[in-house]
Scaffold this active site. Structure first.
Site, PDB file in Angstrom:
ATOM      1  CG  HIS A   1      -6.511   0.658   1.435  1.00  0.00           C
ATOM      2  ND1 HIS A   1      -5.563   1.325   0.699  1.00  0.00           N
ATOM      3  CD2 HIS A   1      -5.818   0.008   2.413  1.00  0.00           C
ATOM      4  CE1 HIS A   1      -4.370   1.098   1.209  1.00  0.00           C
ATOM      5  NE2 HIS A   1      -4.499   0.308   2.244  1.00  0.00           N
TER       6      HIS A   1
ATOM      7  CE  LYS B   1      -5.712   4.075   2.589  1.00  0.00           C
ATOM      8  NZ  LYS B   1      -4.795   5.162   2.982  1.00  0.00           N
TER       9      LYS B   1
ATOM     10  CG  PHE C   1      -0.354  -6.001   4.316  1.00  0.00           C
ATOM     11  CD1 PHE C   1      -0.886  -5.217   5.313  1.00  0.00           C
ATOM     12  CD2 PHE C   1      -1.165  -6.983   3.758  1.00  0.00           C
ATOM     13  CE1 PHE C   1      -2.194  -5.387   5.752  1.00  0.00           C
ATOM     14  CE2 PHE C   1      -2.471  -7.167   4.182  1.00  0.00           C
ATOM     15  CZ  PHE C   1      -2.987  -6.371   5.177  1.00  0.00           C
TER      16      PHE C   1
ATOM     17  CG  HIS D   1      -2.267   4.102   5.818  1.00  0.00           C
ATOM     18  ND1 HIS D   1      -2.153   4.068   4.444  1.00  0.00           N
ATOM     19  CD2 HIS D   1      -2.392   2.805   6.217  1.00  0.00           C
ATOM     20  CE1 HIS D   1      -2.192   2.806   4.033  1.00  0.00           C
ATOM     21  NE2 HIS D   1      -2.348   2.030   5.080  1.00  0.00           N
TER      22      HIS D   1
ATOM     23  CD  GLU E   1      -2.010   7.254   9.962  1.00  0.00           C
ATOM     24  OE1 GLU E   1      -1.584   8.084   9.145  1.00  0.00           O
ATOM     25  OE2 GLU E   1      -2.920   6.436   9.694  1.00  0.00           O
TER      26      GLU E   1
ATOM     27  CB  CYS F   1      -0.944  -0.006   1.192  1.00  0.00           C
ATOM     28  SG  CYS F   1      -1.950  -1.506   1.268  1.00  0.00           S
TER      29      CYS F   1
END
Length: 418
Positions: free
Chosen positions: A344, A339, A405, A307, A318, A167
């Site tokens: 996403h 998002k 990831f 994010h 975060e 991502c």
């Protein structure tokens, strides 16, 4: 060595909120959700039956039939977004040195739709299966091919490659593009990312690790960052392209300048394949590095596009990282997760959110975090998370985070041009 300044002179986007940058921005500022039941295939047997698809996309609106057959959907998205950005930059009417203009583009899954289709056709045969595949299979599937198509279309002979970091892929592409220009190795880089992951294996795979929402009764509220009832992210598709350009080169040709890219950071969590470090170790460090690179203090940042995927662990980590870096100044910075509206876009998320951050900065409007109904009690209620409604605010500096990831972290900082 004196580093060059890097500015943004063109933007392009095709997203679940619209097929152009103006449509994308209109959706963001009005808090529109791009989520709905999947139309690309029958999702009835899947745990999740919805995603954020690009609406009413017909490749033949952009490509002739023969060309469209040779392009995976992710390459089609990349070319559509790049065409908008290229024209927006004015480079289509400028005589540039092709050896000084390159393409650095990101993706997480590349031509996964082509791979899925070819394997399905192969295994559908009765045994013994004939190993007959389309001659377009490999050129459509490989992850670098969108960058190749962009390079060929515009005769861009400078650096040409693809970044892959889940991502964080397109944010890393932007970071590499930034460094190529500021080191003087290129005048212009076409950068960004594209993703077209909405198919049966992808959906089932993310379901199997419980990463995506299963809120099938109400898809439009499924992506709900920071909400106590969030249950995973919403898969999305699309592309975003930025034209990065050396400042003096842009001035010389009288280019429109959206913003300056002033700082970047990249770190690794070194913790877990899919989970973030619980205290946001890598996330905090990457923001610190970007701020140092930009020669800015935390309090100089007006807006953070987080994010913010709508996952239980990620959202908490975060925000902990932001509180660590900002300290007692954290309540002055405005935060939102776009998002909540776009879903996403995986490898294209960083570029899409970079465009959102630049537009927020240019318009002095913070897009909202929609679907924030009941704040998670583990989140500080005094944080300004822009719940449900866009907010007018003077924005001179915008920071955008992207995490992937594997523990990949990337941060970009954009600033209004002085």
């Amino acid at each position: 060595m004196e580093l060059k300044r890097v500015v943004v002179t063109g933007l392009g986007a095709i997203t679940p909120l619209g097929k152009t940058v103006p449509e994308f921005w209109d959706g963001l500022r009005h808090g529109v959700s791009g989520a709905d039941r999947i139309t690309r295939f029958d999702p009835s047997l899947h745990k999740t039956k919805f995603a954020c698809e690009v609406k009413d996309f017909n490749p033949l609106d952009y490509f002739d039939r023969k060309e469209a057959r040779k392009l995976d959907l992710y390459s089609q998205f990349a070319l559509v977004a790049t065409d908008e950005a290229w024209k927006d930059s004015g480079l289509d009417n400028y005589e540039f040195d092709p050896e000084r203009v390159g393409v650095i583009y990101g993706t997480g899954t590349g031509g996964i739709n082509t791979l899925n289709e070819e394997l399905r056709n192969f295994y559908a045969q009765p045994e013994p299966r004939t190993p007959r595949f389309s001659p377009h299979f490999i050129p459509k599937f490989i992850l670098n091919i969108a960058a190749g198509h962009i390079s060929i279309k515009y005769n861009l002979q400078g650096p040409n490659f693809t970044t892959v970091s889940a991502c964080a892929s397109s944010s890393h592409a932007i970071i590499d593009a930034y460094n190529y220009i500021r080191l003087g190795w290129a005048d212009v880089i076409v950068t960004g990312g594209s993703e077209a992951p909405i198919n049966e294996p992808s959906l089932a795979g993310f379901n199997s690790i419980r990463a995506i929402s299963t809120r099938n009764d109400d898809p439009k509220t499924a992506s709900r960052p920071f909400d106590v009832d969030r249950d995973g992210f919403v898969m999305a598709e699309g592309a975003a392209t930025l034209i990065l350009e050396e400042y003096e080169h842009a001035l010389k040709r009288g280019a429109k300048i959206y913003a300056e890219l002033v700082g970047v950071g990249a770190t690794g969590d070194a913790y877990h394949i899919t989970a973030p470090h619980p205290q946001g170790r890598g996330a905090a460090k990457v923001m610190e590095l970007a701020l140092k690179d930009a020669e800015l203090k935390p309090e100089d940042v007006d807006y953070i596009n987080v994010h913010g995927t709508s996952t239980k662990l990620g959202d908490i980590a975060e925000l902990l990282a932001i509180k660590k870096v900002w300290g007692d100044k954290v309540y002055d910075v405005t935060i939102s997760s776009t998002k909540s509206m776009t879903g996403h876009l995986l490898g294209a998320a960083g570029a899409t959110e970079a465009v959102a951050s630049i537009l927020a900065l240019r318009n002095n409007i913070v897009p909202p975090t929609i679907n924030l109904f009941n704040l998670d009690p583990d989140i500080d209620p005094k944080l300004d998370l822009t719940p449900n409604t866009a907010k007018e605010k003077e924005i001179n500096v915008a920071l955008s985070n992207t995490f992937g990831f594997g523990g990949h972290n990337a941060t970009l900082i954009f600033k209004k041009l002085n």
